[in-house]
Design a protein around this motif. Structure first.
Motif, PDB file in Angstrom:
ATOM      1  N   TRP A 187     -31.827  -1.674 -13.401  1.00  8.95           N
ATOM      2  CA  TRP A 187     -30.304  -1.628 -13.306  1.00  8.95           C
ATOM      3  C   TRP A 187     -29.624  -0.247 -13.528  1.00  8.95           C
ATOM      4  O   TRP A 187     -28.446  -0.116 -13.343  1.00  8.95           O
ATOM      5  CB  TRP A 187     -29.612  -2.406 -14.184  1.00  8.95           C
ATOM      6  CG  TRP A 187     -30.073  -2.632 -15.504  1.00  8.95           C
ATOM      7  CD1 TRP A 187     -31.132  -3.348 -16.168  1.00  8.95           C
ATOM      8  CD2 TRP A 187     -29.565  -2.219 -16.582  1.00  8.95           C
ATOM      9  NE1 TRP A 187     -31.119  -3.177 -17.534  1.00  8.95           N
ATOM     10  CE2 TRP A 187     -30.213  -2.441 -17.733  1.00  8.95           C
ATOM     11  CE3 TRP A 187     -28.353  -1.329 -16.861  1.00  8.95           C
ATOM     12  CZ2 TRP A 187     -29.612  -1.945 -19.083  1.00  8.95           C
ATOM     13  CZ3 TRP A 187     -27.692  -1.038 -17.997  1.00  8.95           C
ATOM     14  CH2 TRP A 187     -28.610  -1.180 -19.027  1.00  8.95           C
ATOM     15  N   GLY A 188     -30.188   0.621 -14.600  1.00  9.69           N
ATOM     16  CA  GLY A 188     -29.637   1.702 -15.070  1.00  9.69           C
ATOM     17  C   GLY A 188     -29.426   2.909 -14.029  1.00  9.69           C
ATOM     18  O   GLY A 188     -30.317   3.159 -13.284  1.00  9.69           O
ATOM     19  N   ASP A 189     -28.213   3.766 -14.153  1.00 12.80           N
ATOM     20  CA  ASP A 189     -28.190   4.808 -13.288  1.00 12.80           C
ATOM     21  C   ASP A 189     -28.930   6.108 -13.703  1.00 12.80           C
ATOM     22  O   ASP A 189     -29.206   6.967 -12.962  1.00 12.80           O
ATOM     23  CB  ASP A 189     -26.553   5.203 -13.294  1.00 12.80           C
ATOM     24  CG  ASP A 189     -26.103   4.496 -12.560  1.00 12.80           C
ATOM     25  OD1 ASP A 189     -26.070   4.297 -11.097  1.00 12.80           O
ATOM     26  OD2 ASP A 189     -24.833   3.599 -13.086  1.00 12.80           O
ATOM     27  N   GLU A 190     -29.162   6.104 -15.122  1.00 15.51           N
ATOM     28  CA  GLU A 190     -29.368   7.433 -15.710  1.00 15.51           C
ATOM     29  C   GLU A 190     -30.846   8.052 -15.850  1.00 15.51           C
ATOM     30  O   GLU A 190     -31.211   8.545 -16.807  1.00 15.51           O
ATOM     31  CB  GLU A 190     -28.596   7.746 -16.987  1.00 15.51           C
ATOM     32  CG  GLU A 190     -29.092   6.674 -17.985  1.00 15.51           C
ATOM     33  CD  GLU A 190     -28.411   5.088 -18.048  1.00 15.51           C
ATOM     34  OE1 GLU A 190     -28.994   4.539 -18.879  1.00 15.51           O
ATOM     35  OE2 GLU A 190     -27.845   5.071 -16.848  1.00 15.51           O
ATOM     36  N   HIS A 191     -31.770   7.121 -15.194  1.00 13.97           N
ATOM     37  CA  HIS A 191     -33.071   7.743 -15.323  1.00 13.97           C
ATOM     38  C   HIS A 191     -33.843   7.080 -14.008  1.00 13.97           C
ATOM     39  O   HIS A 191     -33.385   5.924 -13.277  1.00 13.97           O
ATOM     40  CB  HIS A 191     -33.903   7.085 -16.601  1.00 13.97           C
ATOM     41  CG  HIS A 191     -34.130   5.297 -16.385  1.00 13.97           C
ATOM     42  ND1 HIS A 191     -34.903   4.580 -15.776  1.00 13.97           N
ATOM     43  CD2 HIS A 191     -32.829   4.614 -16.887  1.00 13.97           C
ATOM     44  CE1 HIS A 191     -34.672   3.206 -16.108  1.00 13.97           C
ATOM     45  NE2 HIS A 191     -33.593   3.261 -16.804  1.00 13.97           N
ATOM     46  N   GLY A 192     -34.824   7.628 -13.563  1.00 19.87           N
ATOM     47  CA  GLY A 192     -35.415   7.418 -12.277  1.00 19.87           C
ATOM     48  C   GLY A 192     -36.716   6.256 -12.402  1.00 19.87           C
ATOM     49  O   GLY A 192     -36.976   5.829 -13.523  1.00 19.87           O
TER      50      GLY A 192
END
Length: 813
Positions: A187-192
């Motif tokens: 759900w997080g934006d800041e890791h791939g």
């Protein structure tokens, strides 16, 4: 529960290994159709048993099969694949025609049971090993985006790309590593994704609801990643060494792999490191806190017999990367950095020095992502069918350090533990009908450890599903469908926080008198998924396919429970405990045309989603974003009805009169609409969905020269461009998004490949991305919205400028 499942699987494996199965040896040779030269490294497959030819073109496979007659699939790089029939006690001799115009690796799995991509009703894009090796990007997802129409990525800098399929992403796109679903705070934006791109041999992108096979979280599609598995069985060491350098952010990447195989056993180990400084462009200069340092390790062990095979795999992923926030001086536009805590003033932060900008050293304000996998894949003949079993465990640790005065104290520190399991029994083909029954699920716990920010609670999740899938194959028809039932249970206890008297920050507390951050919660989500599709082989050159599928996705924890700051995202999230599952109904229609000098593939889709969950920015009565002291904005999850539709078209042309010439073209577009009645005809003020990619046209031209037939030496030149149209259909409500102008990126490359007499193969690549150093912003880049001053002509941060990449790959075969 874990003990019961493990004992059951272990008993099944013992039963498989003790089975007595009839086998036979198939021998043969493979030659070039014109030169009659023996071909080495050609893939031979019979009933999922795979072998390769040696230096004299010989192969030998010991196989067990119930199929009569026995079909042998023969395929190799640069040659047309061929299917031959085996006659008992006779040596097979195969002559392959060269397909010199194609630059992609030929990987066609086949027996009488295998379905080719053009026969599968679903829309699928393949990305071969050669395409991956010849695409020089900062991360694997960007490589796949460049080679698969309909796949895009939400980016937070060069090393952070989240896959989006046909306008949908996050927990709607499932990533599979060697058949095991990846669980890592999607759900997080800041890791791939937590995968070593250097180990991936090929990839498949399944576009459209795939809940039938995988359950929840595959509503938009699946990115299937296949790591390297040794094919050689000659008892010799084989190595691959890779080194690359990229000039824009001074990226250095190095990887080494060693493998060894015999007819029954193999082992492979690999390690890699990739580190980079802050990337740069003509407007921002170096973009602060976009540097990273990533380390990976992999160990794979395998056993193969006439009954089947077993693989045991361990991977380690460790990535440290900066957390950009976009803070700058209002006049000079130079980047600034946070040095204070509660008394931080974003308008009076000190400037970042040139040494800090031009450094591999990671800032104290950074995040660290660790991911560990240990799993076993097993596939054996059982009775008249085949049983495949997977059992694996993975741990994801996400730490975000956002305290400049307490650099060792994590703002967010969550540990996600997941047990994955699956089993599938495929019945013997009968009257052109093949069917299978499968079960899969996961047991998951997530908890915060010594953190100061708590966007989600400590939850427990148990998910399980069963499905039945059937395929009827009788030329010219291929019909497949199935049904699935899923159940997900999620719960957490009351979660309290209090102020730490020593640091002044929040901390988790077991005391009920403290502040209740997350009240206890418990709920079951369950529903059915289904799919029905068909492909029709109208002629040898034309295949038509159609599919309709119903997908299901349970809301994730952050959508239900969010109530706080995610330091890495610089967003305060607010959830909704009353969300119902999302349901998708999608129709697909496709056509595939094959010619002697090219091919055309087109796919159209229409997707309706109920209970679509999305983020919308909150504003104050004056219409300004609601922010905290550090400028972090607040977003709340909303739900609505949604519709997405669009198409992907690709074409290849390699004229025989111009030997070695090839051109590839692809176009993809998706439109996304919020179908809530209150947003009808409102345009950017709520009618359009967020994060919808613009129309994209990718065009490529290449020319290959064969410099030496003896040493198999090739030289290739390549020119391509990527045109991204303007995006005027965006979610402008409450300033969530802004319009994006169009842009055109031009890339070029030189490729050299040669094999010497010692079976050593070398590849040299020189590639220039964004040749003309264009300053542009993608509407899928989160950095576009990292801005504190709205009255500037160049708001937000721009994407990467010109980047020259040099890559060397050496194979010792």
């Amino acid at each position: 529960m874990f003990t019961k499942q493990f004992h059951s699987f272990f008993y099944l494996l013992l039963l498989l290994c003790s089975s007595s199965i009839y086998s036979q040896t198939i021998k043969g040779r493979v030659f070039d159709d014109k030169t009659r030269q023996a071909l080495k490294g050609i893939f031979i497959e019979v009933n999922h048993q795979i072998g390769t030819t040696d230096g004299q073109g010989n192969f030998e496979l010991v196989v067990k099969t119930t199929i009569n007659p026995i079909f042998i699939e023969v395929s190799g790089a640069g040659y047309e694949s061929k299917t031959v029939t085996y006659e008992a006690a006779k040596e097979v001799v195969v002559y392959l025609k060269k397909e010199a115009q194609t630059l992609e690796e030929v990987v066609i799995k086949g027996s009488s049971k295998s379905k080719r991509i053009r026969e599968n009703p679903a829309a699928i894009s393949l990305v071969s090993a050669k395409a991956i090796e010849q695409s020089n990007e900062s991360n694997l997802i960007d490589v796949l985006v460049k080679n698969a129409p309909g796949l895009n990525a939400v980016k937070t800098g060069p090393n952070i790309s989240k896959p989006f399929i046909r306008g949908l992403g996050y927990n709607r796109v499932l990533t599979l590593f060697d058949g095991m679903r990846e669980e890592g705070q999607q759900w997080g934006d800041e890791h791939g994704i937590e995968v070593d791109g250097y180990t991936i041999q090929r990839a498949e992108i399944v576009k459209g609801p795939s809940s039938l096979l995988y359950g929840s979280d595959a509503l938009a599609g699946v990115v299937r990643l296949f790591p390297f598995i040794p094919k050689e069985k000659d008892g010799k060491l084989h190595t691959k060494v890779l080194s690359e350098y990229q000039t824009n952010n001074n990226l250095t990447g190095n990887s080494i792999r060693v493998s060894y195989g015999t007819p029954h056993y193999f082992v492979a180990v690999s390690g890699s490191n990739k580190m980079a400084k802050n990337y740069r462009n003509a407007i921002d200069g170096r973009v602060y806190n976009t540097n990273f340092n990533e380390t990976n390790c992999l160990a794979l062990f395998g056993y193969t017999s006439t009954k089947g095979h077993s693989h045991l795999n361990f991977t380690l992923y460790d990535n440290r990367q900066g957390i950009p926030d976009g803070s700058r001086d209002s006049i000079s536009r130079r980047f600034t950095k946070q040095v204070a805590e509660s008394n931080d003033d974003v308008k009076n932060r000190p400037l970042v020095t040139d040494d800090e900008l031009n450094s591999y050293k990671i800032s104290p304000l950074h995040q660290r992502i660790q991911h560990y996998r240990l799993y076993t894949q097993n596939e054996y003949a059982l009775g008249k069918g085949k049983l495949a079993v997977m059992l694996g465990a993975q741990q994801n640790i996400r730490s975000e350090f956002n305290h400049p005065t307490y650099t060792g104290l994590a703002g967010m520190h969550v540990q996600l533990n997941t047990l994955n399991y699956s089993g599938r029994y495929t019945f013997k083909q009968n009257n052109h009908l093949e069917s299978s029954f499968g079960v899969n699920g996961m047991i998951q716990t997530n908890q915060s450890i010594d953190a100061t920010d708590f966007p989600i609670p400590n939850y427990r999740l148990n998910e399980k599903g069963v499905n039945y899938i059937a395929t009827w194959n009788k030329a010219p028809w291929h019909i497949s469908g199935g049904i699935r039932y899923d159940q997900r249970h999620i719960e957490w206890d009351d979660f309290y926080i209090r102020t730490n008297p020593l640091t002044g920050f929040d901390q988790h507390s077991e005391t009920p008198t403290a502040n209740l951050q997350f009240p206890a919660f418990q709920k079951n989500y369950k529903d059915l998924s289904s799919s029905l599709g068909a492909s029709f082989q109208a002629s040898e050159k034309c295949s038509i396919k159609a599919n309709i599928s119903r997908g299901y996705r349970a809301p994730n924890t952050t959508e239900i429970a969010s109530n706080g700051l995610d330091p890495g995202a610089h967003i305060n999230y607010l959830g909704n405990r009353n969300f119902a599952p999302e349901f998708s109904l999608q129709e697909d229609l496709g056509i595939n045309l094959q010619f002697k000098e090219g091919s055309v593939d087109c796919s159209l889709f229409n997707n309706h989603i109920q209970n679509y969950i999305y983020l919308s920015m909150l504003v104050n009565p004056n219409g300004a974003p609601i922010t905290d002291a550090q400028g972090n904005k607040t977003y709340q999850y909303q739900k609505s009805k949604a519709q997405l539709y669009g198409l992907e078209c690709s074409a290849a042309y390699f004229p025989k009169t111009l030997k070695g010439m090839r051109t590839d073209q692809s176009v993809s577009v998706v439109y996304g609409f919020n179908r809530d009645a209150k947003y009808a005809n409102k345009g950017v003020q709520g009618e359009y969905l967020p994060l919808i990619p613009s129309l994209k046209w990718v065009s490529s031209f290449s020319k290959q020269w064969e410099l030496s037939k003896v040493s198999k030496t090739f030289f290739t030149t390549k020119l391509d461009w990527e045109y991204t149209a303007a995006q005027h259909r965006y979610l402008g409500l409450n300033q969530s998004e802004t319009p994006t102008p169009d842009y055109l990126l031009v890339n070029t490359a030189l490729l050299f490949e040669s094999t010497n007499k010692k079976a050593q193969r070398i590849q040299l690549q020189l590639q220039i991305n964004n040749l003309f150093n264009l300053s542009y912003q993608s509407n899928m880049s989160r950095l576009k919205y990292f801005e504190y001053y709205t009255q500037t002509p160049n708001s937000g941060m721009y994407n990467m400028g010109r980047n020259v990449c040099i890559k060397v790959v050496i194979f010792r075969e």
